[in-house]
Design a protein around this motif. Structure first.
Motif, PDB file in Angstrom:
ATOM      1  N   SER A   2       0.826  -1.196   0.000  1.00 54.45           N
ATOM      2  CA  SER A   2       0.000   0.000   0.000  1.00 54.45           C
ATOM      3  C   SER A   2       0.866   1.254   0.000  1.00 54.45           C
ATOM      4  O   SER A   2       2.046   1.220   0.341  1.00 54.45           O
ATOM      5  CB  SER A   2      -0.916   0.006   1.226  1.00 54.45           C
ATOM      6  OG  SER A   2      -0.143   0.138   2.404  1.00 54.45           O
ATOM      7  N   ASN A   3       0.219   2.384  -0.398  1.00 50.74           N
ATOM      8  CA  ASN A   3       0.949   3.652  -0.414  1.00 50.74           C
ATOM      9  C   ASN A   3       1.436   4.038   0.973  1.00 50.74           C
ATOM     10  O   ASN A   3       2.528   4.595   1.134  1.00 50.74           O
ATOM     11  CB  ASN A   3       0.060   4.754  -0.991  1.00 50.74           C
ATOM     12  CG  ASN A   3      -0.203   4.578  -2.474  1.00 50.74           C
ATOM     13  OD1 ASN A   3       0.592   3.952  -3.173  1.00 50.74           O
ATOM     14  ND2 ASN A   3      -1.313   5.110  -2.955  1.00 50.74           N
ATOM     15  N   LYS A   4       0.618   3.753   2.007  1.00 50.42           N
ATOM     16  CA  LYS A   4       1.026   4.079   3.373  1.00 50.42           C
ATOM     17  C   LYS A   4       2.216   3.236   3.798  1.00 50.42           C
ATOM     18  O   LYS A   4       3.116   3.720   4.487  1.00 50.42           O
ATOM     19  CB  LYS A   4      -0.145   3.871   4.330  1.00 50.42           C
ATOM     20  CG  LYS A   4      -1.249   4.921   4.190  1.00 50.42           C
ATOM     21  CD  LYS A   4      -2.313   4.736   5.246  1.00 50.42           C
ATOM     22  CE  LYS A   4      -3.371   5.842   5.150  1.00 50.42           C
ATOM     23  NZ  LYS A   4      -4.420   5.661   6.184  1.00 50.42           N
ATOM     24  N   LYS A   5       2.237   1.971   3.389  1.00 49.97           N
ATOM     25  CA  LYS A   5       3.361   1.105   3.727  1.00 49.97           C
ATOM     26  C   LYS A   5       4.630   1.592   3.032  1.00 49.97           C
ATOM     27  O   LYS A   5       5.724   1.585   3.627  1.00 49.97           O
ATOM     28  CB  LYS A   5       3.050  -0.335   3.314  1.00 49.97           C
ATOM     29  CG  LYS A   5       4.112  -1.344   3.691  1.00 49.97           C
ATOM     30  CD  LYS A   5       4.203  -1.507   5.192  1.00 49.97           C
ATOM     31  CE  LYS A   5       5.257  -2.544   5.569  1.00 49.97           C
ATOM     32  NZ  LYS A   5       4.864  -3.912   5.171  1.00 49.97           N
ATOM     33  N   LYS A 244       3.299   4.721  12.320  1.00 51.74           N
ATOM     34  CA  LYS A 244       1.877   4.828  12.029  1.00 51.74           C
ATOM     35  C   LYS A 244       1.488   3.950  10.840  1.00 51.74           C
ATOM     36  O   LYS A 244       0.309   3.630  10.651  1.00 51.74           O
ATOM     37  CB  LYS A 244       1.506   6.283  11.711  1.00 51.74           C
ATOM     38  CG  LYS A 244       1.762   7.270  12.841  1.00 51.74           C
ATOM     39  CD  LYS A 244       1.453   8.688  12.382  1.00 51.74           C
ATOM     40  CE  LYS A 244       1.773   9.712  13.468  1.00 51.74           C
ATOM     41  NZ  LYS A 244       1.541  11.103  13.000  1.00 51.74           N
ATOM     42  N   TYR A 245       2.484   3.560  10.036  1.00 48.70           N
ATOM     43  CA  TYR A 245       2.201   2.875   8.784  1.00 48.70           C
ATOM     44  C   TYR A 245       2.801   1.471   8.691  1.00 48.70           C
ATOM     45  O   TYR A 245       2.371   0.684   7.845  1.00 48.70           O
ATOM     46  CB  TYR A 245       2.724   3.708   7.610  1.00 48.70           C
ATOM     47  CG  TYR A 245       2.318   5.161   7.669  1.00 48.70           C
ATOM     48  CD1 TYR A 245       0.984   5.544   7.562  1.00 48.70           C
ATOM     49  CD2 TYR A 245       3.268   6.166   7.841  1.00 48.70           C
ATOM     50  CE1 TYR A 245       0.609   6.876   7.625  1.00 48.70           C
ATOM     51  CE2 TYR A 245       2.902   7.510   7.906  1.00 48.70           C
ATOM     52  CZ  TYR A 245       1.574   7.859   7.796  1.00 48.70           C
ATOM     53  OH  TYR A 245       1.195   9.172   7.870  1.00 48.70           O
TER      54      TYR A 245
END
Length: 300
Positions: A2-5, A244-245
């Motif tokens: 994912s983009n957050k990861k 947070k990610y």
């Protein structure tokens, strides 16, 4: 992924690279004068960075002094500073002082094993197969680098080994203690980092109040500034926000970029001799770091 990861991974890679560079500044600083100690450097680093971050959070309107109204949050931040930041910084600088930045950061890299063990024992989270495989590969790479390929000889003193292991434990506590608070967003990461550093630094000052005679030469303060900005202010904020990610294990395994940057810097700046086995170990570490982020799609 994912983009957050991806964002979290990029943040911790940058932070760990900066930490590796700060180890080079520390080694250069210790080379200036034998009167410069790890204790003094850690005190200066923590107290200065802590004050700066607390003031910055005040300027941003985050009300940093409100944490003292919540004793539970204040205690977590205090524990994060004393039991997380102190071992991960002071023990690391001791390993650098007795050895070099490369060896110190390589030893610190075994922190994921403490995190995996903690999660398995206390959170009942058995490690994924990819985590186990990646940890084994990473440890093999670290072992090869640490022994210079001579499996019957450890290329470090006992002091370096002990301080390196303590710093590895610090990696685990530094990662796990503030994790829930950061994810819940109850307290801004800037406040957690600032007060954590300040609590830790003041604790060390109370434990060891005597100060050495520091040579008043430009190189000393240039190296200290590099450690403060590149090795503290920027990376700690990036690292805390990355939690947070990404999960704690991924966070710690990304620490591979710290020994890599420290090793490359040691070769270029301090003329550290690297053999083919050292290079092999580095490649294994990189493979492990990449592998930990692989997500195999589940069959429908």
């Amino acid at each position: 992924m994912s983009n957050k990861k991806v964002l979290g991974t990029a943040m911790i890679i940058t932070a760990c690279t900066f930490w590796g560079i700060s180890g080079l500044f520390a080694k250069a600083l210790f080379n200036v004068s034998s009167s410069i100690t790890s204790m003094w450097l850690t005190q200066v680093r923590m107290v200065s960075a802590g004050i700066i971050l607390v003031l910055l959070s005040l300027i941003r309107g985050e009300h940093p002094f409100q944490i003292f109204r919540d004793l539970h949050s204040a205690w977590i931040i205090f524990a994060y500073g004393v039991f997380g930041l102190v071992p991960v910084q002071y023990a690391y600088f001791m390993a650098v002082q007795y050895g070099n930045a490369s060896i110190a950061t390589i030893l610190q890299f075994i922190g994921p094993f403490f995190i995996i063990a903690y999660q398995a024992m206390f959170r009942h989270l058995p490690p994924r197969r990819i985590e186990i495989i990646s940890a084994i590969i990473a440890f093999l790479g670290v072992f090869i680098i640490a022994t210079h390929g001579q499996f019957n000889h450890l290329a470090m003193t006992l002091s370096v080994l002990i301080w390196g292991l303590i710093s590895a434990i610090g990696v685990a506590t530094n990662t796990l203690i503030p994790q829930n608070m950061l994810r819940e967003g109850r307290v801004p990461s800037l406040i957690i980092t600032g007060w954590g550093l300040l609590f830790a630094g003041l604790t060390l000052v109370l434990i060891h109040p005597s100060q050495p005679h520091i040579p008043n030469v430009p190189s000393v303060w240039l190296y200290v500034l590099g450690i403060l900005v590149i090795g503290t202010l920027i990376p700690f904020q990036l690292a805390n926000n990355s939690l947070k990610y990404i999960d704690a294990t991924t966070f710690s395994l990304m620490d591979a970029f710290e020994p890599l940057s420290a090793t490359i810097g040691s070769v270029l700046i301090f003329h550290l001799q690297m053999t083919s086995t050292d290079i092999l170990g580095s490649v294994l570490v990189i493979v492990a770091v990449l592998a930990i982020n692989i997500r195999i799609p589940q069959k429908s």
